[in-house]
Design a protein around this motif. Structure first.
Motif, PDB file in Angstrom:
ATOM      1  N   THR A 110      53.423  41.959  45.863  1.00  0.00           N
ATOM      2  CA  THR A 110      53.037  43.270  46.377  1.00  0.00           C
ATOM      3  C   THR A 110      51.550  43.496  46.126  1.00  0.00           C
ATOM      4  OG1 THR A 110      53.469  44.442  44.309  1.00  0.00           O
ATOM      5  CG2 THR A 110      55.340  44.196  45.850  1.00  0.00           C
ATOM      6  N   ALA A 111      51.002  44.460  46.833  1.00  0.00           N
ATOM      7  CA  ALA A 111      49.586  44.779  46.666  1.00  0.00           C
ATOM      8  C   ALA A 111      49.296  45.227  45.232  1.00  0.00           C
ATOM      9  CB  ALA A 111      49.168  45.860  47.661  1.00  0.00           C
ATOM     10  N   ASN A 112      50.212  45.961  44.626  1.00  0.00           N
ATOM     11  CA  ASN A 112      49.995  46.421  43.253  1.00  0.00           C
ATOM     12  C   ASN A 112      49.953  45.260  42.272  1.00  0.00           C
ATOM     13  OD1 ASN A 112      49.828  49.126  43.901  1.00  0.00           O
ATOM     14  ND2 ASN A 112      51.992  49.524  43.517  1.00  0.00           N
ATOM     15  N   ILE A 113      50.857  44.312  42.442  1.00  0.00           N
ATOM     16  CA  ILE A 113      50.858  43.129  41.565  1.00  0.00           C
ATOM     17  C   ILE A 113      49.563  42.350  41.776  1.00  0.00           C
ATOM     18  CG2 ILE A 113      51.946  40.872  41.170  1.00  0.00           C
ATOM     19  CD1 ILE A 113      53.649  43.013  39.963  1.00  0.00           C
ATOM     20  N   MET A 114      49.165  42.175  43.018  1.00  0.00           N
ATOM     21  CA  MET A 114      47.949  41.420  43.313  1.00  0.00           C
ATOM     22  C   MET A 114      46.708  42.102  42.725  1.00  0.00           C
ATOM     23  SD  MET A 114      46.889  38.623  44.526  1.00  0.00           S
ATOM     24  CE  MET A 114      48.219  38.026  45.522  1.00  0.00           C
ATOM     25  N   ARG A 115      46.584  43.404  42.919  1.00  0.00           N
ATOM     26  CA  ARG A 115      45.431  44.131  42.362  1.00  0.00           C
ATOM     27  C   ARG A 115      45.409  44.036  40.843  1.00  0.00           C
ATOM     28  NH1 ARG A 115      46.316  47.781  46.594  1.00  0.00           N
ATOM     29  NH2 ARG A 115      47.760  48.991  45.341  1.00  0.00           N
ATOM     30  N   SER A 116      46.564  44.216  40.233  1.00  0.00           N
ATOM     31  CA  SER A 116      46.636  44.141  38.773  1.00  0.00           C
ATOM     32  C   SER A 116      46.287  42.747  38.273  1.00  0.00           C
ATOM     33  CB  SER A 116      48.041  44.525  38.296  1.00  0.00           C
ATOM     34  OG  SER A 116      48.324  45.863  38.619  1.00  0.00           O
ATOM     35  N   ALA A 117      46.764  41.722  38.964  1.00  0.00           N
ATOM     36  CA  ALA A 117      46.454  40.345  38.575  1.00  0.00           C
ATOM     37  C   ALA A 117      44.965  40.062  38.728  1.00  0.00           C
ATOM     38  CB  ALA A 117      47.281  39.359  39.396  1.00  0.00           C
ATOM     39  N   LEU A 118      44.378  40.519  39.809  1.00  0.00           N
ATOM     40  CA  LEU A 118      42.942  40.312  40.014  1.00  0.00           C
ATOM     41  C   LEU A 118      42.116  41.043  38.956  1.00  0.00           C
ATOM     42  CD1 LEU A 118      42.791  40.521  43.902  1.00  0.00           C
ATOM     43  CD2 LEU A 118      42.266  38.518  42.504  1.00  0.00           C
ATOM     44  N   PHE A 119      42.516  42.261  38.629  1.00  0.00           N
ATOM     45  CA  PHE A 119      41.814  43.020  37.596  1.00  0.00           C
ATOM     46  C   PHE A 119      41.907  42.299  36.248  1.00  0.00           C
ATOM     47  CE2 PHE A 119      41.925  46.096  34.122  1.00  0.00           C
ATOM     48  CZ  PHE A 119      40.679  46.686  34.273  1.00  0.00           C
ATOM     49  N   ALA A 120      43.118  41.885  35.892  1.00  0.00           N
ATOM     50  CA  ALA A 120      43.309  41.199  34.611  1.00  0.00           C
ATOM     51  C   ALA A 120      42.566  39.864  34.585  1.00  0.00           C
ATOM     52  CB  ALA A 120      44.801  40.995  34.343  1.00  0.00           C
ATOM     53  N   ARG A 121      42.543  39.171  35.728  1.00  0.00           N
ATOM     54  CA  ARG A 121      41.833  37.884  35.796  1.00  0.00           C
ATOM     55  C   ARG A 121      40.337  38.089  35.579  1.00  0.00           C
ATOM     56  NH1 ARG A 121      39.430  33.897  35.209  1.00  0.00           N
ATOM     57  NH2 ARG A 121      39.776  31.880  36.179  1.00  0.00           N
ATOM     58  N   THR A 122      39.806  39.165  36.134  1.00  0.00           N
ATOM     59  CA  THR A 122      38.394  39.498  35.922  1.00  0.00           C
ATOM     60  C   THR A 122      38.136  39.781  34.450  1.00  0.00           C
ATOM     61  OG1 THR A 122      38.254  40.384  38.155  1.00  0.00           O
ATOM     62  CG2 THR A 122      36.530  41.053  36.614  1.00  0.00           C
ATOM     63  N   GLN A 123      39.025  40.539  33.832  1.00  0.00           N
ATOM     64  CA  GLN A 123      38.906  40.838  32.406  1.00  0.00           C
ATOM     65  C   GLN A 123      38.938  39.548  31.589  1.00  0.00           C
ATOM     66  OE1 GLN A 123      41.982  43.441  30.928  1.00  0.00           O
ATOM     67  NE2 GLN A 123      41.437  43.085  28.798  1.00  0.00           N
ATOM     68  N   ALA A 124      39.849  38.650  31.941  1.00  0.00           N
ATOM     69  CA  ALA A 124      39.954  37.376  31.229  1.00  0.00           C
ATOM     70  C   ALA A 124      38.684  36.552  31.378  1.00  0.00           C
ATOM     71  CB  ALA A 124      41.163  36.588  31.734  1.00  0.00           C
ATOM     72  N   ALA A 125      38.095  36.575  32.560  1.00  0.00           N
ATOM     73  CA  ALA A 125      36.853  35.826  32.783  1.00  0.00           C
ATOM     74  C   ALA A 125      35.741  36.355  31.879  1.00  0.00           C
ATOM     75  CB  ALA A 125      36.443  35.903  34.249  1.00  0.00           C
ATOM     76  N   PHE A 126      35.643  37.676  31.764  1.00  0.00           N
ATOM     77  CA  PHE A 126      34.637  38.262  30.874  1.00  0.00           C
ATOM     78  C   PHE A 126      34.911  37.899  29.417  1.00  0.00           C
ATOM     79  CE2 PHE A 126      33.799  41.437  34.333  1.00  0.00           C
ATOM     80  CZ  PHE A 126      32.474  41.079  34.541  1.00  0.00           C
ATOM     81  N   ASP A 127      36.190  37.907  29.021  1.00  0.00           N
ATOM     82  CA  ASP A 127      36.552  37.554  27.658  1.00  0.00           C
ATOM     83  C   ASP A 127      36.185  36.103  27.354  1.00  0.00           C
ATOM     84  OD1 ASP A 127      37.546  40.107  27.322  1.00  0.00           O
ATOM     85  OD2 ASP A 127      39.663  39.503  27.392  1.00  0.00           O
TER      86      ASP A 127
END
Length: 134
Positions: A110-127
Motif C-alpha cells: 500500500t502507499a502507506n507502507i511504501m511511504r513509511s518504508a521510504l521514510f525509515a530507509r532514509t533515516q537508516a541511511a543517515f544513521d
C-alpha cells in the motif's frame, strides 16, 4: 482488544500490553490466526512505545511464524516494517536496511507502507552515514 487500543492511544503502553496479551491468549485458544496477528502487532507497537525493542522483535517474530502458512501480504508488510523500525531503534541499522530495501522493492504494498518504508530507509541511511563519520 478495544481496551488495549484505548490504553495505547493514551500512551499507557504497559496497560495496553496487558490487554493485548489477554486477547492473544483468547485468539490462540480458538485458533483465530488473524486475531493473533493483530494482537502480536499491537503488542510489538506497545513494546516499541516503551523502548523495549527486544520484546518488540520477539512479538514480531511470533507474528511471522503465524504468517508462515498463510497468504496475507498486507499484514506481512506491516510486520516487516515494524521489524525494521525495531531494528533501527535497537541500533541494528544494517538489518533494518535489508528489511526496508526488500519492502521498497516489493510490488503490491500500500502507499502507506511504501511511504513509511521510504521514510525509515532514509533515516537508516543517515544513521549509517553518521556511524561511518564517527
Amino acid at each position: 482488544m478495544a481496551m488495549g487500543m484505548r490504553a495505547y492511544a493514551d500512551d499507557r503502553y504497559l496497560e495496553a500490553r496487558g490487554y493485548f496479551e489477554q486477547a492473544l491468549v483468547q485468539y490462540r485458544s480458538i485458533d483465530n490466526f488473524e486475531g493473533q496477528l493483530y494482537a502480536l502487532v499491537d503488542l510489538a507497537d506497545s513494546a516499541l512505545g516503551q523502548g523495549e525493542y527486544t520484546a518488540a522483535r520477539t512479538y514480531l517474530a511470533d507474528a511471522k511464524r503465524v504468517l508462515a502458512d498463510r497468504n496475507s501480504s498486507l499484514i506481512a508488510a506491516h510486520v516487516n516494517l515494524l521489524l525494521a523500525y525495531a531494528d533501527l531503534q535497537a541500533g541494528d541499522d544494517a538489518n533494518a536496511v535489508k528489511r526496508l530495501d526488500t519492502l521498497i522493492a516489493a510490488s503490491g504494498n500500500t502507499a502507506n507502507i511504501m511511504r513509511s518504508a521510504l521514510f525509515a530507509r532514509t533515516q537508516a541511511a543517515f544513521d549509517l552515514q553518521a556511524a561511518d563519520a564517527d
